[in-house]
Write a protein that holds these residues in place. Structure first.
Motif, PDB file in Angstrom:
ATOM      1  N   LYS A 141      29.958  47.911  41.147  1.00 41.17           N
ATOM      2  CA  LYS A 141      29.353  47.971  39.813  1.00 41.17           C
ATOM      3  C   LYS A 141      30.247  47.454  38.699  1.00 41.17           C
ATOM      4  CE  LYS A 141      26.485  51.879  41.126  1.00 41.17           C
ATOM      5  NZ  LYS A 141      26.408  53.332  41.167  1.00 41.17           N
ATOM      6  N   GLN A 142      31.564  47.639  38.834  1.00 44.93           N
ATOM      7  CA  GLN A 142      32.449  47.301  37.712  1.00 44.93           C
ATOM      8  C   GLN A 142      33.412  46.154  38.031  1.00 44.93           C
ATOM      9  OE1 GLN A 142      34.372  51.022  36.606  1.00 44.93           O
ATOM     10  NE2 GLN A 142      32.474  52.121  36.903  1.00 44.93           N
ATOM     11  N   ALA A 143      34.312  46.418  38.963  1.00 42.43           N
ATOM     12  CA  ALA A 143      35.397  45.462  39.179  1.00 42.43           C
ATOM     13  C   ALA A 143      34.896  44.114  39.697  1.00 42.43           C
ATOM     14  CB  ALA A 143      36.422  46.059  40.145  1.00 42.43           C
ATOM     15  N   GLY A 144      34.056  44.148  40.735  1.00 46.17           N
ATOM     16  CA  GLY A 144      33.601  42.898  41.338  1.00 46.17           C
ATOM     17  C   GLY A 144      32.946  41.952  40.340  1.00 46.17           C
ATOM     18  N   PRO A 145      31.957  42.438  39.566  1.00 49.39           N
ATOM     19  CA  PRO A 145      31.337  41.543  38.579  1.00 49.39           C
ATOM     20  C   PRO A 145      32.327  41.020  37.539  1.00 49.39           C
ATOM     21  CG  PRO A 145      29.932  43.444  39.004  1.00 49.39           C
ATOM     22  CD  PRO A 145      31.218  43.705  39.716  1.00 49.39           C
ATOM     23  N   ALA A 146      33.265  41.872  37.109  1.00 52.86           N
ATOM     24  CA  ALA A 146      34.265  41.424  36.123  1.00 52.86           C
ATOM     25  C   ALA A 146      35.172  40.350  36.734  1.00 52.86           C
ATOM     26  CB  ALA A 146      35.101  42.619  35.651  1.00 52.86           C
ATOM     27  N   TRP A 147      35.529  40.539  37.991  1.00 50.65           N
ATOM     28  CA  TRP A 147      36.379  39.538  38.643  1.00 50.65           C
ATOM     29  C   TRP A 147      35.617  38.224  38.845  1.00 50.65           C
ATOM     30  CZ3 TRP A 147      38.499  43.204  43.050  1.00 50.65           C
ATOM     31  CH2 TRP A 147      39.240  44.235  42.456  1.00 50.65           C
ATOM     32  N   ALA A 148      34.344  38.321  39.122  1.00 52.51           N
ATOM     33  CA  ALA A 148      33.537  37.098  39.250  1.00 52.51           C
ATOM     34  C   ALA A 148      33.552  36.328  37.926  1.00 52.51           C
ATOM     35  CB  ALA A 148      32.102  37.448  39.653  1.00 52.51           C
ATOM     36  N   ASP A 149      33.428  37.051  36.802  1.00 51.65           N
ATOM     37  CA  ASP A 149      33.513  36.398  35.490  1.00 51.65           C
ATOM     38  C   ASP A 149      34.836  35.656  35.350  1.00 51.65           C
ATOM     39  OD1 ASP A 149      31.067  37.403  34.747  1.00 51.65           O
ATOM     40  OD2 ASP A 149      31.883  39.098  33.623  1.00 51.65           O
ATOM     41  N   LEU A 150      35.911  36.344  35.736  1.00 56.21           N
ATOM     42  CA  LEU A 150      37.251  35.767  35.601  1.00 56.21           C
ATOM     43  C   LEU A 150      37.385  34.481  36.429  1.00 56.21           C
ATOM     44  CD1 LEU A 150      39.950  36.670  34.254  1.00 56.21           C
ATOM     45  CD2 LEU A 150      40.555  37.723  36.448  1.00 56.21           C
ATOM     46  N   LEU A 151      36.919  34.535  37.654  1.00 54.18           N
ATOM     47  CA  LEU A 151      37.034  33.354  38.523  1.00 54.18           C
ATOM     48  C   LEU A 151      36.155  32.208  38.028  1.00 54.18           C
ATOM     49  CD1 LEU A 151      38.589  35.333  40.375  1.00 54.18           C
ATOM     50  CD2 LEU A 151      37.474  34.230  42.321  1.00 54.18           C
ATOM     51  N   LEU A 152      34.987  32.558  37.504  1.00 50.52           N
ATOM     52  CA  LEU A 152      34.105  31.507  36.983  1.00 50.52           C
ATOM     53  C   LEU A 152      34.715  30.865  35.732  1.00 50.52           C
ATOM     54  CD1 LEU A 152      30.635  33.199  37.549  1.00 50.52           C
ATOM     55  CD2 LEU A 152      31.441  31.069  38.625  1.00 50.52           C
ATOM     56  N   GLU A 153      35.296  31.692  34.873  1.00 52.07           N
ATOM     57  CA  GLU A 153      35.947  31.151  33.673  1.00 52.07           C
ATOM     58  C   GLU A 153      37.093  30.211  34.046  1.00 52.07           C
ATOM     59  OE1 GLU A 153      37.144  34.539  31.363  1.00 52.07           O
ATOM     60  OE2 GLU A 153      35.060  35.181  31.099  1.00 52.07           O
ATOM     61  N   ALA A 154      37.739  30.496  35.175  1.00 52.61           N
ATOM     62  CA  ALA A 154      38.843  29.645  35.634  1.00 52.61           C
ATOM     63  C   ALA A 154      38.339  28.368  36.296  1.00 52.61           C
ATOM     64  CB  ALA A 154      39.733  30.426  36.593  1.00 52.61           C
ATOM     65  N   GLY A 155      37.030  28.260  36.491  1.00 53.77           N
ATOM     66  CA  GLY A 155      36.458  27.049  37.077  1.00 53.77           C
ATOM     67  C   GLY A 155      36.423  27.059  38.596  1.00 53.77           C
ATOM     68  N   THR A 156      36.391  28.241  39.193  1.00 51.07           N
ATOM     69  CA  THR A 156      36.444  28.353  40.654  1.00 51.07           C
ATOM     70  C   THR A 156      35.158  27.862  41.327  1.00 51.07           C
ATOM     71  OG1 THR A 156      37.836  30.309  40.396  1.00 51.07           O
ATOM     72  CG2 THR A 156      36.813  29.987  42.550  1.00 51.07           C
ATOM     73  N   ASP A 157      35.327  27.007  42.325  1.00 47.68           N
ATOM     74  CA  ASP A 157      34.196  26.586  43.161  1.00 47.68           C
ATOM     75  C   ASP A 157      34.132  27.402  44.448  1.00 47.68           C
ATOM     76  OD1 ASP A 157      33.448  24.341  41.490  1.00 47.68           O
ATOM     77  OD2 ASP A 157      35.210  23.298  42.272  1.00 47.68           O
ATOM     78  N   ALA A 158      35.310  27.680  44.999  1.00 47.73           N
ATOM     79  CA  ALA A 158      35.383  28.390  46.279  1.00 47.73           C
ATOM     80  C   ALA A 158      36.578  29.337  46.243  1.00 47.73           C
ATOM     81  CB  ALA A 158      35.523  27.408  47.437  1.00 47.73           C
ATOM     82  N   ALA A 159      36.474  30.417  47.013  1.00 46.52           N
ATOM     83  CA  ALA A 159      37.549  31.407  47.011  1.00 46.52           C
ATOM     84  C   ALA A 159      37.924  31.799  48.432  1.00 46.52           C
ATOM     85  CB  ALA A 159      37.125  32.648  46.226  1.00 46.52           C
ATOM     86  N   LEU A 160      39.239  31.818  48.666  1.00 49.30           N
ATOM     87  CA  LEU A 160      39.772  32.347  49.923  1.00 49.30           C
ATOM     88  C   LEU A 160      40.097  33.813  49.681  1.00 49.30           C
ATOM     89  CD1 LEU A 160      41.024  32.171  52.779  1.00 49.30           C
ATOM     90  CD2 LEU A 160      43.148  31.369  51.689  1.00 49.30           C
ATOM     91  N   LEU A 161      39.468  34.690  50.458  1.00 53.14           N
ATOM     92  CA  LEU A 161      39.631  36.132  50.290  1.00 53.14           C
ATOM     93  C   LEU A 161      40.369  36.704  51.496  1.00 53.14           C
ATOM     94  CD1 LEU A 161      35.988  36.985  49.085  1.00 53.14           C
ATOM     95  CD2 LEU A 161      37.941  36.243  47.718  1.00 53.14           C
TER      96      LEU A 161
END
Lengths: 228, 92
Positions: free
Chosen positions: A205-225
């Motif tokens: 509910k909180q962290a995941g969506p906020a982190w998605a915002d952060l990665l999108l703002e950074a211009g991320t196309d793909a992520a290694l998790l």
């Protein structure tokens, strides 16, 4: 009255003999735990003559995998659908981010869980129940951070491998190498790490969506998790 | 729990338009399949060392490359592959 064997095997999982590599002993029946210990001792005895620890390592890895593998994922975390985003371009032309649950952070940027300054690994392990209720914090790690400035602390696993070499879970220089060789289009300049032993509801509910915002703002196309 | 946490992050990122791949150890490969995560490579290594042993740069890099290849090659959600790589401690 002496300690029962069941108490002994359970004590490796956040008990009097905490050892996060062997905490899986708690999951085993008394018979299987005893057999695992017997095999480890037997192969350790062979080491005197062979000097080759491969068999001991193999038993530990296999038993670890079999123990966790025997426990199905909680039904509440099984989903009918699976979101799937095809990459907008090949990885060789994409911006790739790195995110791990290893618990790394940069020296001087301690997330200070629960407001504790300078928490040690041992203190973190002792507070595993608190971590499992907490909203996880994301540490930002510039990808050119020197190895000697990286710190790792995580209550959920044995961090010794990550202390010896952060690239077992935080492959900063491997990604940089792949970028220079053209295998990766661009590496997002910040990598990210959090303590994966955390509250699932707060991730969802909180962290995941906020982190998605952060990665999108950074211009991320793909992520290694990389979970640990 | 770590693997469930990362699985949820993977699902959220995919929902937001970021392609993901998870690289995890065999002990939790069944979690990747049961959840499932969108893409994953599974390594036969001990917990805490998902990409390989400390100092084994060659294997670590091979895992990262295999994971990134899967981003390009996976054609359907829930694509999980097992990597057959040796665990080689003592190289660091």
């Amino acid at each position: 009255m002496g300690e029962a064997f069941s108490e002994f095997k359970d004590s490796f999982s956040y008990g009097s003999r905490t050892d996060l590599t062997f905490k899986f002993l708690r999951m085993l029946s008394e018979e299987d735990a005893a057999e695992t210990i017997r095999r480890v001792l037997e192969e350790t005895g062979s080491l005197f003559d062979t000097g080759d620890p491969a068999a001991v390592i193999d038993i530990a890895i296999r038993t670890q995998a079999e123990s966790y593998g025997s426990r199905d994922l909680n039904e509440r975390y099984r989903y009918e659908d699976t979101p799937f985003t095809p990459p907008p371009a090949p990885v060789a032309e994409s911006a790739v981010a790195l995110l791990t649950s290893s618990g790394h952070f940069v020296e001087g940027d301690d997330p200070e869980p629960f407001g504790v300054v300078g928490m040690t690994q041992e203190e973190a392990v002792a507070r595993i129940d608190d971590f499992l209720r907490e909203t996880p914090q994301l540490s930002v790690i510039p990808i050119d951070t020197p190895a000697d400035r990286l710190v790792v602390r995580q209550a959920g696993y044995d961090i010794r491998g990550a202390v010896a070499d952060h690239q077992v879970s935080l492959p900063l220089s491997h990604l940089c190498d792949l970028e220079s060789e053209g295998v990766v289009g661009r590496v997002i300049p910040d990598a990210y790490s959090f303590v994966g032993a955390t509250a699932q509801g707060r991730i969802i509910k909180q962290a995941g969506p906020a982190w998605a915002d952060l990665l999108l703002e950074a211009g991320t196309d793909a992520a290694l998790l990389v979970p640990v | 729990m770590c693997h469930v946490s990362v699985g949820h992050v993977a699902r959220i990122l995919e929902e937001r338009g970021i392609a993901t791949v998870v690289a995890c150890v065999a002990a939790f490969g069944h979690y990747a399949r049961q959840m499932p995560v969108p893409r994953a490579v599974i390594t036969p290594f001990p917990m805490g060392r998902p990409l390989g042993a400390p100092g084994d740069r060659e294997t670590q890099r091979a895992v990262v490359e295999a994971a990134l290849r899967l981003v390009d090659e996976a054609g359907a959600p829930g694509t999980v592959i097992d990597l057959d790589l040796p665990y080689r401690p003592g190289l660091g």
